[in-house]
Enzyme design. Structure first.
Site, PDB file in Angstrom:
ATOM      1  N   ASP A  42       0.858  -1.187   0.000  1.00  0.00           N
ATOM      2  CA  ASP A  42       0.000   0.000   0.000  1.00  0.00           C
ATOM      3  C   ASP A  42       0.895   1.238   0.000  1.00  0.00           C
ATOM      4  O   ASP A  42       2.069   1.169   0.405  1.00  0.00           O
ATOM      5  CB  ASP A  42      -0.900   0.017   1.252  1.00  0.00           C
ATOM      6  CG  ASP A  42      -2.173   0.837   1.053  1.00  0.00           C
ATOM      7  OD1 ASP A  42      -3.256   0.234   0.907  1.00  0.00           O
ATOM      8  OD2 ASP A  42      -2.081   2.088   1.047  1.00  0.00           O
ATOM      9  N   ASP A  68       3.826   2.433  -3.910  1.00  0.00           N
ATOM     10  CA  ASP A  68       2.889   3.318  -4.601  1.00  0.00           C
ATOM     11  C   ASP A  68       2.713   2.740  -6.009  1.00  0.00           C
ATOM     12  O   ASP A  68       3.676   2.723  -6.790  1.00  0.00           O
ATOM     13  CB  ASP A  68       3.485   4.735  -4.654  1.00  0.00           C
ATOM     14  CG  ASP A  68       2.573   5.718  -5.370  1.00  0.00           C
ATOM     15  OD1 ASP A  68       1.561   5.283  -5.969  1.00  0.00           O
ATOM     16  OD2 ASP A  68       2.883   6.926  -5.334  1.00  0.00           O
ATOM     17  N   VAL A  69       1.508   2.291  -6.330  1.00  0.00           N
ATOM     18  CA  VAL A  69       1.323   1.653  -7.647  1.00  0.00           C
ATOM     19  C   VAL A  69       1.547   2.629  -8.799  1.00  0.00           C
ATOM     20  O   VAL A  69       1.732   2.211  -9.946  1.00  0.00           O
ATOM     21  CB  VAL A  69      -0.068   0.969  -7.796  1.00  0.00           C
ATOM     22  CG1 VAL A  69      -0.230  -0.174  -6.812  1.00  0.00           C
ATOM     23  CG2 VAL A  69      -1.203   1.971  -7.693  1.00  0.00           C
ATOM     24  N   ASN A  95      -5.693  -4.427  -6.985  1.00  0.00           N
ATOM     25  CA  ASN A  95      -6.866  -3.860  -6.320  1.00  0.00           C
ATOM     26  C   ASN A  95      -6.808  -2.354  -6.099  1.00  0.00           C
ATOM     27  O   ASN A  95      -7.837  -1.686  -6.092  1.00  0.00           O
ATOM     28  CB  ASN A  95      -7.041  -4.584  -4.975  1.00  0.00           C
ATOM     29  CG  ASN A  95      -7.982  -3.849  -4.047  1.00  0.00           C
ATOM     30  OD1 ASN A  95      -9.207  -3.886  -4.232  1.00  0.00           O
ATOM     31  ND2 ASN A  95      -7.433  -3.141  -3.065  1.00  0.00           N
ATOM     32  N   TYR A 168     -13.208   7.804 -13.287  1.00  0.00           N
ATOM     33  CA  TYR A 168     -13.414   6.540 -12.566  1.00  0.00           C
ATOM     34  C   TYR A 168     -14.204   5.574 -13.458  1.00  0.00           C
ATOM     35  O   TYR A 168     -13.795   4.428 -13.673  1.00  0.00           O
ATOM     36  CB  TYR A 168     -14.155   6.813 -11.256  1.00  0.00           C
ATOM     37  CG  TYR A 168     -14.223   5.620 -10.329  1.00  0.00           C
ATOM     38  CD1 TYR A 168     -13.172   5.321  -9.475  1.00  0.00           C
ATOM     39  CD2 TYR A 168     -15.348   4.802 -10.289  1.00  0.00           C
ATOM     40  CE1 TYR A 168     -13.225   4.231  -8.607  1.00  0.00           C
ATOM     41  CE2 TYR A 168     -15.422   3.714  -9.436  1.00  0.00           C
ATOM     42  CZ  TYR A 168     -14.357   3.431  -8.592  1.00  0.00           C
ATOM     43  OH  TYR A 168     -14.412   2.356  -7.735  1.00  0.00           O
ATOM     44  N   LYS A 172     -12.584   2.128 -15.035  1.00  0.00           N
ATOM     45  CA  LYS A 172     -13.120   0.829 -14.591  1.00  0.00           C
ATOM     46  C   LYS A 172     -13.652   0.035 -15.787  1.00  0.00           C
ATOM     47  O   LYS A 172     -13.524  -1.191 -15.834  1.00  0.00           O
ATOM     48  CB  LYS A 172     -14.198   1.030 -13.525  1.00  0.00           C
ATOM     49  CG  LYS A 172     -13.655   1.607 -12.207  1.00  0.00           C
ATOM     50  CD  LYS A 172     -12.596   0.707 -11.581  1.00  0.00           C
ATOM     51  CE  LYS A 172     -12.117   1.201 -10.227  1.00  0.00           C
ATOM     52  NZ  LYS A 172     -11.088   0.358  -9.640  1.00  0.00           N
ATOM     53  N   THR A 203     -16.185   1.372   2.641  1.00  0.00           N
ATOM     54  CA  THR A 203     -14.728   1.407   2.805  1.00  0.00           C
ATOM     55  C   THR A 203     -14.306   2.865   2.987  1.00  0.00           C
ATOM     56  O   THR A 203     -15.157   3.748   3.094  1.00  0.00           O
ATOM     57  CB  THR A 203     -14.006   0.849   1.555  1.00  0.00           C
ATOM     58  OG1 THR A 203     -14.188   1.774   0.475  1.00  0.00           O
ATOM     59  CG2 THR A 203     -14.521  -0.525   1.147  1.00  0.00           C
TER      60      THR A 203
END
Ligand code: NAD
Length: 262
Positions: A42, A68-69, A95, A168, A172, A203
């Site tokens: 993460d 950090d992706v 994810n 977003y 997606k 979440t």
């Protein structure tokens, strides 16, 4: 076949992005609870340390690395390092993802209010980093001729959704087709690639946006079951897609949404 063989992930090596919170934590927890060794990653160092410690205190086999992706070389290096240290990589949960703020249902989310800097940031994290996670994981899985890659998409990638931002919804949708595309190339190597498309889950996404009762009410209204899901409710599908029970499932986008897309 009995349940313990169907869902046997004991000893599997698992890599999870965005594992400090929410759905990624649920995925890490269900895999670790069932005997896998889980590398939790993460960008939030404090949150990650707490999340990993909470599982380790229960005697579960978890490791952690701040990743950090958005930093693609660091992401690839973390996946390579996990595979090198354990000699294999069985499952990757791509994810980590971020909100793009409100959708066209409010003025702030309408197209003229979208800044291209924000757009590019969301595209980089929600799409490019997912591609890089798939690519880096696949390199190891191809060699061993087995593996599972599970993407966290959204029902906002299946149809329009007035509550979520443009970038977003677009990213997606893009990762859903990325999964279909990758599943075809990787099928020859016995690597399954699938997408989980959640409806609203409670979440920390969007800086705690889901703590706002008005936002929760609006999300609940699009769900026939009439409520948001809790993080634990992702676990069954995550385990299914990572386990022998799904040995003939690849290239799919599976909604988990209380009936919202039905
Ligand atoms: N919560 C929902 O209703 C919902 C619905 C559909 C899809 N999703 C998707 O689920 C995934 C997980 O989100 P969540 O709802 O659990 O949110 P969350 O905010 O609770 O968890 C996301 C985690 O990802 C981490 N993260 C964010 N940017 C990162 C980066 N650049 N590198 C590494 N880690 C990063 C965060 O620190 C956090 O720990 C996302 O891809 C999200 O789009 C969530």
């Amino acid at each position: 076949m009995k349940i313990d063989k169907l869902f046997d992930v004991r000893g599997h090596v698992v890599f999870v992005t965005g594992a400090a919170s929410g759905l990624g934590f649920g995925m890490a927890e269900v895999m670790a609870d069932n005997g896998a060794t889980v590398m939790m990653t993460d960008v939030d160092a404090d949150g990650l340390a707490k999340a990993a410690a909470s599982l380790r205190e229960r005697g579960l086999a978890v490791e952690e690395a701040v990743v950090d992706v958005a930093d693609l070389p660091a992401l690839t290096a973390a996946i390579d390092d996990t595979a090198a240290r354990h000699g294999r990589l069985d499952v990757a949960f791509a994810n980590a993802g971020i909100s793009a703020g409100p959708g066209y249902g409010t003025e702030k989310g309408q197209m003229n209010a979208v800044s291209l800097d924000d757009w590019n940031r969301v595209v980089h994290i929600n799409l490019t980093s997912i591609f890089e996670t798939i690519r880096a994981a696949a390199a190891h899985m191809k060699r061993q001729k087995s593996g599972r890659i599970v993407i966290t998409s959204s029902i906002a990638g299946v149809g329009s959704e007035h509550m979520v931002g443009y970038a977003y919804a677009a990213t997606k949708a893009a990762v859903n087709n990325l999964v279909r595309q990758a599943s075809q190339e990787l099928a020859a190597y016995n690597v399954m690639v699938n997408s989980i498309a959640p409806g609203p889950f409670r979440t920390n996404i969007g800086n705690g946006r889901l703590n706002d009762p008005e936002v929760v009410k609006q999300f609940a209204e699009i769900v026939p079951l009439g409520r948001l899901a809790e993080v634990d409710e992702i676990k069954g599908l995550a385990l299914l897609l990572a386990s022998p029970a799904s040995s003939f499932i690849t290239g799919t986008v599976i909604p988990i949404d209380g009936g919202a897309t039905a």
